[in-house]
Enzyme design. Structure first.
Site, mmCIF file in Angstrom:
data_model
loop_
_atom_site.group_PDB
_atom_site.id
_atom_site.type_symbol
_atom_site.label_atom_id
_atom_site.label_comp_id
_atom_site.label_asym_id
_atom_site.label_seq_id
_atom_site.Cartn_x
_atom_site.Cartn_y
_atom_site.Cartn_z
ATOM 1 N N ARG A 1 11.255 3.860 3.942
ATOM 2 C CA ARG A 1 10.805 2.823 4.886
ATOM 3 C C ARG A 1 12.030 2.005 5.276
ATOM 4 O O ARG A 1 12.815 1.601 4.412
ATOM 5 C CB ARG A 1 9.745 1.928 4.254
ATOM 6 C CG ARG A 1 9.460 0.711 5.120
ATOM 7 C CD ARG A 1 8.247 -0.068 4.682
ATOM 8 N NE ARG A 1 7.025 0.667 4.996
ATOM 9 C CZ ARG A 1 5.803 0.119 4.951
ATOM 10 N NH1 ARG A 1 5.654 -1.138 4.596
ATOM 11 N NH2 ARG A 1 4.752 0.829 5.248
ATOM 12 N N LYS B 1 25.397 -4.897 -1.765
ATOM 13 C CA LYS B 1 26.852 -5.056 -1.912
ATOM 14 C C LYS B 1 27.569 -4.428 -0.726
ATOM 15 O O LYS B 1 28.766 -4.177 -0.782
ATOM 16 C CB LYS B 1 27.321 -4.415 -3.218
ATOM 17 C CG LYS B 1 26.648 -5.017 -4.446
ATOM 18 C CD LYS B 1 27.091 -4.277 -5.702
ATOM 19 C CE LYS B 1 26.246 -4.669 -6.897
ATOM 20 N NZ LYS B 1 26.420 -3.735 -8.016
ATOM 21 N N ARG C 1 0.803 -1.216 0.000
ATOM 22 C CA ARG C 1 0.000 0.000 0.000
ATOM 23 C C ARG C 1 0.845 1.280 0.000
ATOM 24 O O ARG C 1 0.623 2.187 -0.805
ATOM 25 C CB ARG C 1 -0.908 0.045 1.248
ATOM 26 C CG ARG C 1 -2.123 -0.794 1.164
ATOM 27 C CD ARG C 1 -2.448 -1.359 2.540
ATOM 28 N NE ARG C 1 -1.470 -2.391 2.822
ATOM 29 C CZ ARG C 1 -1.666 -3.672 2.509
ATOM 30 N NH1 ARG C 1 -2.803 -4.056 2.037
ATOM 31 N NH2 ARG C 1 -0.715 -4.559 2.690
ATOM 32 N N THR C 2 1.792 1.368 0.923
ATOM 33 C CA THR C 2 2.490 2.643 1.126
ATOM 34 C C THR C 2 3.327 3.007 -0.101
ATOM 35 O O THR C 2 3.272 4.137 -0.589
ATOM 36 C CB THR C 2 3.377 2.555 2.388
ATOM 37 O OG1 THR C 2 2.586 2.021 3.450
ATOM 38 C CG2 THR C 2 3.904 3.907 2.790
ATOM 39 N N HIS D 1 4.633 5.604 11.754
ATOM 40 C CA HIS D 1 4.173 5.496 10.359
ATOM 41 C C HIS D 1 3.195 6.664 10.160
ATOM 42 O O HIS D 1 1.975 6.486 10.149
ATOM 43 C CB HIS D 1 3.483 4.146 10.169
ATOM 44 C CG HIS D 1 3.203 3.759 8.748
ATOM 45 N ND1 HIS D 1 3.395 4.616 7.669
ATOM 46 C CD2 HIS D 1 2.739 2.603 8.215
ATOM 47 C CE1 HIS D 1 3.060 3.991 6.545
ATOM 48 N NE2 HIS D 1 2.661 2.770 6.853
HETATM 49 N N1 CP Z 1 -0.361 -0.188 5.948
HETATM 50 C C1 CP Z 1 0.841 -0.357 5.363
HETATM 51 O O1 CP Z 1 1.827 0.297 5.682
HETATM 52 O O2 CP Z 1 0.858 -1.304 4.372
HETATM 53 P P1 CP Z 1 2.153 -1.735 3.500
HETATM 54 O O3 CP Z 1 3.103 -2.411 4.459
HETATM 55 O O4 CP Z 1 1.617 -2.653 2.425
HETATM 56 O O5 CP Z 1 2.745 -0.478 2.933
#
Ligand code: CP
Length: 306
Positions: free
Chosen positions: A104, A82, A54-55, A132
């Site tokens: 992320r 590497k 999603r993100t 998040h």
């Molecule tokens: N909710 C969320 O962060 O989903 P993803 O890990 O798929 O990005």
């Protein structure tokens, strides 16, 4: 340089402009009328050291809908494999003059560290068990659209709170907006320290947390962040903490069912509850794109005032 590294410390005044702009982007996106010149000439790099559906996709869509040039760095095929360090990766990206860096990482604090080393605005797309922030904004927006407000609501957050950056960011945002937060989970997955926060109540019995709730939010058991000995069995977990129809009936009639995804059906949530008319899980995903448009837009404008 403006960054979005976490919700902690943000006030209602800081949060509301993101939600208002995201609301307008949600409407424009539905009518396929997003303005393509907002990020024209700007470069957005998505740097994901952890899995995401999603993100990552929604940041890419958000940036493209606003006219940015978007690069997705897939860490699996990058020189990180590497032995290049995070900071050397940052210097490399910095030399390419990107404007917005979406990160992320499995380590809490990695986006904050990068933000000190690059000229780009850094957006935390999830760091370890820390925060998040865009998930909290999209959860807040989804709730606000249904109730017409984001205050004075009883919100139950159930499941693996301990390992959840989503829970942490949601708690910061929902407290800042003035809600009554009830956290439920097994003792090993429910940090006692959260119970000392104003507006937060802890429960080991999920039924108590759900009683008269306006929102029932489920979180996944994050096996990847647990030692092998601590992982509960799926069947046992579902019987004690899974959101099924009987438990949902304890919440207010029409209470919203939310889940940030990815879902494990039959573990933290019953399949029929996830697909029920009360579920706004797809709307959360839709709002995710709008929120990320708002975040990229606002950070870019803060960095380059007209
Ligand atoms: N909710 C969320 O962060 O989903 P993803 O890990 O798929 O990005």
């Amino acid at each position: 340089t403006p960054h979005l590294l976490g919700i902690e410390g943000m006030t209602e005044k800081d949060i509301t402009p993101f939600l208002d702009l995201a609301e307008s982007y949600a409407l424009l996106s539905r009518s396929r009328n997003a303005p393509r010149d907002v990020l024209q000439g700007r470069t957005v790099i998505n740097l994901f050291f952890e899995d995401s559906t999603r993100t990552r996709t929604s940041f890419e869509l958000a940036a493209k809908r606003l006219g940015a040039d978007v690069v997705n760095m897939t860490v699996a095929t990058s020189s990180v494999n590497k032995g290049e360090t995070l900071l050397d990766t940052a210097s490399t990206l910095n030399a390419m003059h990107c404007d917005l860096l979406v990160v992320r990482h499995a380590q809490s604090g990695a986006p904050a560290l990068l933000s000190q080393k690059v000229e780009a605005s850094v957006v935390n797309a999830g760091d370890g068990m820390h925060e998040h922030p865009t998930q909290a904004l999209l959860d807040g927006l989804t709730i606000r659209r249904h109730f017409g407000r984001l205050s004075g609501l009883k919100i139950a957050i159930c499941g693996d709170i301990a390992h959840s950056r989503v829970a942490r960011s949601d708690i910061h945002l929902l407290r800042a907006m003035g809600n009554d937060i009830h956290l439920a989970g097994p003792p090993t997955l429910l940090p006692g320290a959260l119970g000392t926060l104003d507006g937060v109540t802890l429960h080991h019995d999920i039924d108590e947390a759900l009683k008269d709730a306006d929102v029932a939010m489920c979180l996944r058991v994050q096996r990847e962040r647990m030692g092998s000995g601590l992982v509960p069995s799926a069947r046992e977990y579902f019987s004690l903490f899974g959101l099924d129809r009987r438990r949902l009936a304890l919440a207010k009639p029409g209470a919203l069912v939310m889940h940030p995804g990815p879902m494990n059906r039959g573990v933290e949530i019953a399949s029929d509850v996830a697909d029920s008319p009360q579920s706004v899980i797809s709307e959360q995903v839709e709002m995710g794109v709008a929120v990320r448009m708002a975040v990229l837009d606002r950070l870019s404008r803060m960095k380059n005032p007209a």
